[in-house]
Design a protein around this motif. Structure first.
Motif, PDB file in Angstrom:
ATOM      1  N   LEU A  56      16.832  -9.823 -10.682  1.00 55.56           N
ATOM      2  CA  LEU A  56      17.947 -10.550 -10.065  1.00 55.56           C
ATOM      3  C   LEU A  56      17.575 -11.976  -9.682  1.00 55.56           C
ATOM      4  O   LEU A  56      18.395 -12.706  -9.118  1.00 55.56           O
ATOM      5  CB  LEU A  56      18.430  -9.793  -8.815  1.00 55.56           C
ATOM      6  N   GLU A  57      16.316 -12.357  -9.981  1.00 50.98           N
ATOM      7  CA  GLU A  57      15.807 -13.716  -9.713  1.00 50.98           C
ATOM      8  C   GLU A  57      15.890 -14.068  -8.231  1.00 50.98           C
ATOM      9  O   GLU A  57      16.310 -15.162  -7.841  1.00 50.98           O
ATOM     10  CB  GLU A  57      16.561 -14.747 -10.564  1.00 50.98           C
ATOM     11  N   ILE A  58      15.507 -13.110  -7.381  1.00 50.37           N
ATOM     12  CA  ILE A  58      15.387 -13.364  -5.954  1.00 50.37           C
ATOM     13  C   ILE A  58      13.979 -12.998  -5.509  1.00 50.37           C
ATOM     14  O   ILE A  58      13.240 -12.338  -6.243  1.00 50.37           O
ATOM     15  CB  ILE A  58      16.432 -12.569  -5.135  1.00 50.37           C
ATOM     16  N   THR A  59      13.594 -13.442  -4.329  1.00 52.66           N
ATOM     17  CA  THR A  59      12.228 -13.257  -3.845  1.00 52.66           C
ATOM     18  C   THR A  59      12.201 -12.321  -2.654  1.00 52.66           C
ATOM     19  O   THR A  59      12.977 -12.472  -1.706  1.00 52.66           O
ATOM     20  CB  THR A  59      11.610 -14.610  -3.438  1.00 52.66           C
ATOM     21  N   LEU A  60      11.315 -11.349  -2.729  1.00 53.90           N
ATOM     22  CA  LEU A  60      11.035 -10.468  -1.599  1.00 53.90           C
ATOM     23  C   LEU A  60       9.587 -10.679  -1.182  1.00 53.90           C
ATOM     24  O   LEU A  60       8.725 -10.916  -2.017  1.00 53.90           O
ATOM     25  CB  LEU A  60      11.233  -9.000  -1.978  1.00 53.90           C
ATOM     26  N   THR A  61       9.322 -10.585   0.092  1.00 54.53           N
ATOM     27  CA  THR A  61       7.945 -10.677   0.574  1.00 54.53           C
ATOM     28  C   THR A  61       7.638  -9.453   1.410  1.00 54.53           C
ATOM     29  O   THR A  61       8.496  -8.895   2.092  1.00 54.53           O
ATOM     30  CB  THR A  61       7.721 -11.937   1.433  1.00 54.53           C
ATOM     31  N   GLN A  62       6.391  -9.043   1.315  1.00 56.84           N
ATOM     32  CA  GLN A  62       5.950  -7.881   2.094  1.00 56.84           C
ATOM     33  C   GLN A  62       4.495  -8.114   2.457  1.00 56.84           C
ATOM     34  O   GLN A  62       3.694  -8.541   1.632  1.00 56.84           O
ATOM     35  CB  GLN A  62       6.078  -6.594   1.279  1.00 56.84           C
ATOM     36  N   THR A  63       4.137  -7.883   3.680  1.00 57.18           N
ATOM     37  CA  THR A  63       2.763  -8.058   4.115  1.00 57.18           C
ATOM     38  C   THR A  63       2.209  -6.734   4.609  1.00 57.18           C
ATOM     39  O   THR A  63       2.788  -6.096   5.478  1.00 57.18           O
ATOM     40  CB  THR A  63       2.671  -9.100   5.258  1.00 57.18           C
ATOM     41  N   LEU A  64       1.095  -6.325   3.996  1.00 60.53           N
ATOM     42  CA  LEU A  64       0.413  -5.105   4.428  1.00 60.53           C
ATOM     43  C   LEU A  64      -0.984  -5.496   4.886  1.00 60.53           C
ATOM     44  O   LEU A  64      -1.832  -5.828   4.077  1.00 60.53           O
ATOM     45  CB  LEU A  64       0.321  -4.097   3.281  1.00 60.53           C
ATOM     46  N   LYS A  65      -1.237  -5.501   6.165  1.00 59.08           N
ATOM     47  CA  LYS A  65      -2.543  -5.917   6.670  1.00 59.08           C
ATOM     48  C   LYS A  65      -3.467  -4.739   6.888  1.00 59.08           C
ATOM     49  O   LYS A  65      -4.665  -4.890   6.971  1.00 59.08           O
ATOM     50  CB  LYS A  65      -2.367  -6.711   7.969  1.00 59.08           C
ATOM     51  N   ALA A  66      -2.891  -3.555   6.988  1.00 57.37           N
ATOM     52  CA  ALA A  66      -3.721  -2.374   7.177  1.00 57.37           C
ATOM     53  C   ALA A  66      -4.304  -1.933   5.846  1.00 57.37           C
ATOM     54  O   ALA A  66      -3.776  -2.238   4.789  1.00 57.37           O
ATOM     55  CB  ALA A  66      -2.883  -1.253   7.788  1.00 57.37           C
ATOM     56  N   GLU A  67      -5.399  -1.186   5.912  1.00 59.01           N
ATOM     57  CA  GLU A  67      -5.999  -0.636   4.704  1.00 59.01           C
ATOM     58  C   GLU A  67      -5.087   0.447   4.154  1.00 59.01           C
ATOM     59  O   GLU A  67      -4.626   1.316   4.887  1.00 59.01           O
ATOM     60  CB  GLU A  67      -7.371  -0.074   5.058  1.00 59.01           C
ATOM     61  N   VAL A  68      -4.808   0.403   2.851  1.00 62.45           N
ATOM     62  CA  VAL A  68      -3.870   1.344   2.251  1.00 62.45           C
ATOM     63  C   VAL A  68      -4.531   2.082   1.098  1.00 62.45           C
ATOM     64  O   VAL A  68      -5.514   1.614   0.513  1.00 62.45           O
ATOM     65  CB  VAL A  68      -2.595   0.632   1.740  1.00 62.45           C
ATOM     66  N   GLY A  69      -3.975   3.246   0.762  1.00 64.16           N
ATOM     67  CA  GLY A  69      -4.425   3.982  -0.405  1.00 64.16           C
ATOM     68  C   GLY A  69      -3.838   3.371  -1.661  1.00 64.16           C
ATOM     69  O   GLY A  69      -2.781   2.720  -1.627  1.00 64.16           O
ATOM     70  N   GLY A  76       4.322  -6.996  -4.846  1.00 65.75           N
ATOM     71  CA  GLY A  76       4.765  -8.045  -3.940  1.00 65.75           C
ATOM     72  C   GLY A  76       4.037  -8.062  -2.619  1.00 65.75           C
ATOM     73  O   GLY A  76       4.169  -9.016  -1.841  1.00 65.75           O
ATOM     74  N   ALA A  77       3.255  -7.017  -2.348  1.00 65.86           N
ATOM     75  CA  ALA A  77       2.523  -6.951  -1.078  1.00 65.86           C
ATOM     76  C   ALA A  77       1.436  -8.020  -1.016  1.00 65.86           C
ATOM     77  O   ALA A  77       0.834  -8.384  -2.029  1.00 65.86           O
ATOM     78  CB  ALA A  77       1.908  -5.566  -0.902  1.00 65.86           C
ATOM     79  N   LYS A  78       1.194  -8.532   0.189  1.00 58.40           N
ATOM     80  CA  LYS A  78       0.177  -9.559   0.419  1.00 58.40           C
ATOM     81  C   LYS A  78      -0.773  -9.106   1.519  1.00 58.40           C
ATOM     82  O   LYS A  78      -0.479  -8.202   2.278  1.00 58.40           O
ATOM     83  CB  LYS A  78       0.836 -10.885   0.798  1.00 58.40           C
ATOM     84  N   ASP A  79      -1.934  -9.779   1.575  1.00 57.88           N
ATOM     85  CA  ASP A  79      -2.952  -9.471   2.595  1.00 57.88           C
ATOM     86  C   ASP A  79      -3.316  -7.985   2.580  1.00 57.88           C
ATOM     87  O   ASP A  79      -3.477  -7.350   3.624  1.00 57.88           O
ATOM     88  CB  ASP A  79      -2.461  -9.872   3.987  1.00 57.88           C
ATOM     89  N   VAL A  80      -3.452  -7.433   1.382  1.00 57.44           N
ATOM     90  CA  VAL A  80      -3.742  -6.013   1.230  1.00 57.44           C
ATOM     91  C   VAL A  80      -5.248  -5.773   1.267  1.00 57.44           C
ATOM     92  O   VAL A  80      -6.025  -6.509   0.661  1.00 57.44           O
ATOM     93  CB  VAL A  80      -3.166  -5.489  -0.100  1.00 57.44           C
ATOM     94  N   SER A  81      -5.663  -4.745   1.966  1.00 57.96           N
ATOM     95  CA  SER A  81      -7.063  -4.310   1.974  1.00 57.96           C
ATOM     96  C   SER A  81      -7.129  -2.865   1.503  1.00 57.96           C
ATOM     97  O   SER A  81      -6.359  -2.019   1.962  1.00 57.96           O
ATOM     98  CB  SER A  81      -7.668  -4.432   3.378  1.00 57.96           C
ATOM     99  N   VAL A  82      -8.045  -2.590   0.570  1.00 59.18           N
ATOM    100  CA  VAL A  82      -8.220  -1.236   0.059  1.00 59.18           C
ATOM    101  C   VAL A  82      -9.697  -0.898  -0.002  1.00 59.18           C
ATOM    102  O   VAL A  82     -10.546  -1.770  -0.201  1.00 59.18           O
ATOM    103  CB  VAL A  82      -7.597  -1.051  -1.344  1.00 59.18           C
ATOM    104  N   LYS A  83     -10.003   0.368   0.178  1.00 55.48           N
ATOM    105  CA  LYS A  83     -11.365   0.867  -0.007  1.00 55.48           C
ATOM    106  C   LYS A  83     -11.335   1.807  -1.207  1.00 55.48           C
ATOM    107  O   LYS A  83     -10.476   2.680  -1.294  1.00 55.48           O
ATOM    108  CB  LYS A  83     -11.858   1.600   1.239  1.00 55.48           C
TER     109      LYS A  83
END
Length: 306
Positions: A56-69, A76-83
């Protein structure tokens, strides 16, 4: 008091605010269509919303600062940390942008107990100190990365200028490479990111070919025998004899890290690429045989000339 909106609902409301001509049912129907197209288990509802937003040519932002699986990564997620643990890692390669400027790229596959994900390391991050010393099974933490979609719509972790990769010696419940390994007799159709073991059946040959773009390339070709004595054809594209020991046994045990399966002219085959890693045990002497190939189109039947 109203209930707290989920991350999915927040993203959905964001789309509807930017595209009021659509209803909630319209977007939910598109989510179902995206997930059916990509395949069950490969795309989350949130990931589907980011793909719809791109359409649809629109922008979504999502920030995940916690460690995720890895299975919970959203495009689109940003600041992602994974182990995770390293499955394989490719050499760094230089490419050119549309404006002619060069950039470096190294790819890596990582895994946890639920999923595997491709990682792209850009420019100076492709040559992080110690990156070439990483081995399959090493436990790492990727910090402040961002997630984009690959060509198949699957999440890909991107390591850019603000990201870091740290090797850790901490205890982890993520299974080892050995626990991830399957025998070649156990492979099935259309599997990806496999670790496969077996015994070399016969010799190993190096193919030299010209691809459809007119560029020269090489590939290793061999046959792998499983515990049931069934033999499977193996082709490792982008690999040559330089990765092999000087002496290779005809019945040596081999482990292929980061391969996929596909059906070829001779049945089910194992295919790898330049990121595939190879471990070979010793045994009876047999020098690799080099075979020169006039041309190979990877989507057509091989045409060879000795």
């Amino acid at each position: 008091m109203g209930s707290k909106l989920s991350e999915f609902d927040k993203l959905l409301d964001n789309i509807l605010n930017q595209k009021p001509e659509f209803t909630r049912e319209d977007i939910l129907d598109r989510v179902r269509q995206k997930k059916e197209k990509i395949g069950p288990g490969y795309l989350t509802d949130q990931g589907a919303l980011f793909l719809i937003a791109e359409d649809l040519e629109i922008t979504l932002t999502q920030t995940l600062k916690a460690e995720v699986g890895l299975k919970d990564l959203s495009i689109g997620a940003k600041d992602v940390s994974v182990k995770s643990r390293v499955l394989n890692i490719s050499p760094a390669k230089q490419f050119s942008r549309k404006d002619g400027s060069p950039f470096l790229l190294r790819t890596m596959t990582i895994y946890d107990n639920d999923s595997t994900v491709s990682v792209k390391l850009w420019d100076e991050k492709a040559n992080l100190p110690g990156i070439e010393k990483l081995k399959p099974g090493d436990l790492i933490k990727i910090i402040k990365a961002y997630v984009k979609s690959d060509l198949n719509g699957s999440p890909t972790i991107n390591v850019g200028s603000g990201s870091e990769i740290d090797k850790t010696d901490q205890e982890s419940e993520i299974r080892s490479i050995e626990a991830l390994t399957i025998d070649s007799s156990e492979i099935k159709e259309n599997q990806n990111d496999l670790v496969v073991s077996g015994k070399i059946d016969g010799g190993i040959s190096t193919l030299e070919f010209t691809n459809r773009r007119g560029e020269p390339g090489k590939a290793l070709r061999m046959r792998l025998k499983g515990e049931d004595n069934a033999v499977t054809r193996v082709v490792l594209w982008g690999k040559d004899e330089s990765l092999l020991p000087k002496v290779v046994s005809q019945d040596a045990k081999i482990m292929l890290l980061g391969v996929r399966t596909k059906t070829g002219n001779q049945g089910l085959e194992i295919h790898g690429n330049d990121a595939t890693m190879v471990k070979i045990d010793g045994g009876k002497e047999a020098e690799p045989v080099i075979v020169r190939i006039a041309t190979i189109n990877r989507n057509e039947k091989e045409r060879t000339s000795a």
